[in-house]
Design a protein around this motif. Structure first.
Motif, PDB file in Angstrom:
ATOM      1  N   ALA A  44       0.847  -1.195   0.000  1.00 52.95           N
ATOM      2  CA  ALA A  44       0.000   0.000   0.000  1.00 52.95           C
ATOM      3  C   ALA A  44       0.881   1.243   0.000  1.00 52.95           C
ATOM      4  O   ALA A  44       1.659   1.452   0.921  1.00 52.95           O
ATOM      5  N   VAL A  45       0.757   2.052  -1.036  1.00 48.36           N
ATOM      6  CA  VAL A  45       1.496   3.310  -1.145  1.00 48.36           C
ATOM      7  C   VAL A  45       0.456   4.423  -1.237  1.00 48.36           C
ATOM      8  O   VAL A  45      -0.092   4.684  -2.301  1.00 48.36           O
ATOM      9  N   THR A  46       0.180   5.040  -0.105  1.00 46.91           N
ATOM     10  CA  THR A  46      -0.909   6.009  -0.033  1.00 46.91           C
ATOM     11  C   THR A  46      -0.420   7.451  -0.094  1.00 46.91           C
ATOM     12  O   THR A  46      -1.117   8.354   0.335  1.00 46.91           O
ATOM     13  N   SER A  47       0.749   7.655  -0.652  1.00 43.62           N
ATOM     14  CA  SER A  47       1.326   8.996  -0.759  1.00 43.62           C
ATOM     15  C   SER A  47       0.386   9.941  -1.486  1.00 43.62           C
ATOM     16  O   SER A  47      -0.204   9.583  -2.498  1.00 43.62           O
ATOM     17  N   ARG A  48       0.285  11.159  -0.958  1.00 49.62           N
ATOM     18  CA  ARG A  48      -0.482  12.193  -1.650  1.00 49.62           C
ATOM     19  C   ARG A  48       0.418  12.956  -2.615  1.00 49.62           C
ATOM     20  O   ARG A  48      -0.057  13.650  -3.491  1.00 49.62           O
ATOM     21  N   PHE A  49       1.728  12.810  -2.450  1.00 48.33           N
ATOM     22  CA  PHE A  49       2.703  13.464  -3.323  1.00 48.33           C
ATOM     23  C   PHE A  49       3.855  12.492  -3.509  1.00 48.33           C
ATOM     24  O   PHE A  49       4.474  12.070  -2.536  1.00 48.33           O
ATOM     25  N   GLU A  50       4.116  12.085  -4.720  1.00 45.04           N
ATOM     26  CA  GLU A  50       5.176  11.114  -4.988  1.00 45.04           C
ATOM     27  C   GLU A  50       5.794  11.458  -6.341  1.00 45.04           C
ATOM     28  O   GLU A  50       5.359  10.970  -7.373  1.00 45.04           O
ATOM     29  N   PRO A  51       6.810  12.354  -6.342  1.00 42.69           N
ATOM     30  CA  PRO A  51       7.357  12.809  -7.616  1.00 42.69           C
ATOM     31  C   PRO A  51       7.969  11.691  -8.456  1.00 42.69           C
ATOM     32  O   PRO A  51       7.901  11.733  -9.676  1.00 42.69           O
ATOM     33  N   CYS A  52       8.541  10.698  -7.832  1.00 46.10           N
ATOM     34  CA  CYS A  52       9.184   9.616  -8.591  1.00 46.10           C
ATOM     35  C   CYS A  52       8.575   8.282  -8.186  1.00 46.10           C
ATOM     36  O   CYS A  52       7.955   7.610  -8.969  1.00 46.10           O
ATOM     37  N   GLY A  53       8.752   7.931  -6.964  1.00 51.07           N
ATOM     38  CA  GLY A  53       8.221   6.677  -6.467  1.00 51.07           C
ATOM     39  C   GLY A  53       9.149   5.521  -6.734  1.00 51.07           C
ATOM     40  O   GLY A  53       9.142   4.945  -7.810  1.00 51.07           O
ATOM     41  N   LEU A  54       9.971   5.199  -5.751  1.00 51.54           N
ATOM     42  CA  LEU A  54      10.855   4.046  -5.879  1.00 51.54           C
ATOM     43  C   LEU A  54      10.268   2.819  -5.186  1.00 51.54           C
ATOM     44  O   LEU A  54      10.559   1.689  -5.569  1.00 51.54           O
ATOM     45  N   ILE A  55       9.421   3.042  -4.192  1.00 54.98           N
ATOM     46  CA  ILE A  55       8.897   1.925  -3.404  1.00 54.98           C
ATOM     47  C   ILE A  55       8.102   0.955  -4.280  1.00 54.98           C
ATOM     48  O   ILE A  55       8.212  -0.260  -4.144  1.00 54.98           O
ATOM     49  N   GLN A  56       7.302   1.487  -5.211  1.00 56.60           N
ATOM     50  CA  GLN A  56       6.520   0.595  -6.065  1.00 56.60           C
ATOM     51  C   GLN A  56       7.417  -0.179  -7.026  1.00 56.60           C
ATOM     52  O   GLN A  56       7.129  -1.322  -7.363  1.00 56.60           O
ATOM     53  N   LEU A  57       8.531   0.423  -7.426  1.00 50.66           N
ATOM     54  CA  LEU A  57       9.471  -0.288  -8.299  1.00 50.66           C
ATOM     55  C   LEU A  57      10.137  -1.428  -7.539  1.00 50.66           C
ATOM     56  O   LEU A  57      10.369  -2.508  -8.095  1.00 50.66           O
TER      57      LEU A  57
END
Length: 106
Positions: A44-57
């Motif tokens: 679960a990645v509930t970020s409201r702001f995620e310019p890149c996002g490494l966690i999902q990768l």
């Protein structure tokens, strides 16, 4: 990892209340984080702001589908129904939770 002190305290109290069932590791531990991600059913990645996002990768690396907010790099990398699922539109009002988004996550 670490975060808001009230949540750290809550998790530690749950560990004391439910020994053997809850474990609270309130410190940065990269190997443990990777093991947990690899063994998880979803991320679960509930970020409201995620310019890149490494966690999902990282989740994709282990085959762990991501349930994410539709924002920033998460929109660019999560393919609906294939590599994860989107929870609907971005809302800048942190107190708003749309019922349709909750149903989608469930």
């Amino acid at each position: 990892g670490t975060g808001k002190k009230k949540f750290e305290k809550l998790l530690k109290s749950m560990e004391e209340k439910f020994p053997g069932k809850v474990r609270a590791v309130v410190r940065f531990n990269a190997p443990l984080a990777h093991q947990m991600m690899a063994g998880a059913d979803l991320l679960a990645v509930t970020s409201r702001f995620e310019p890149c996002g490494l966690i999902q990768l990282q989740g994709m690396r282990y085959g762990t589908p991501c349930v994410c907010a539709s924002t920033g790099g998460l929109v660019d990398t999560i393919v609906e129904g294939k590599t994860g699922f989107h929870m609907g539109r971005l809302s800048v009002d942190c107190n708003v939770v749309e019922p349709a988004d909750v149903k989608k996550v469930a």
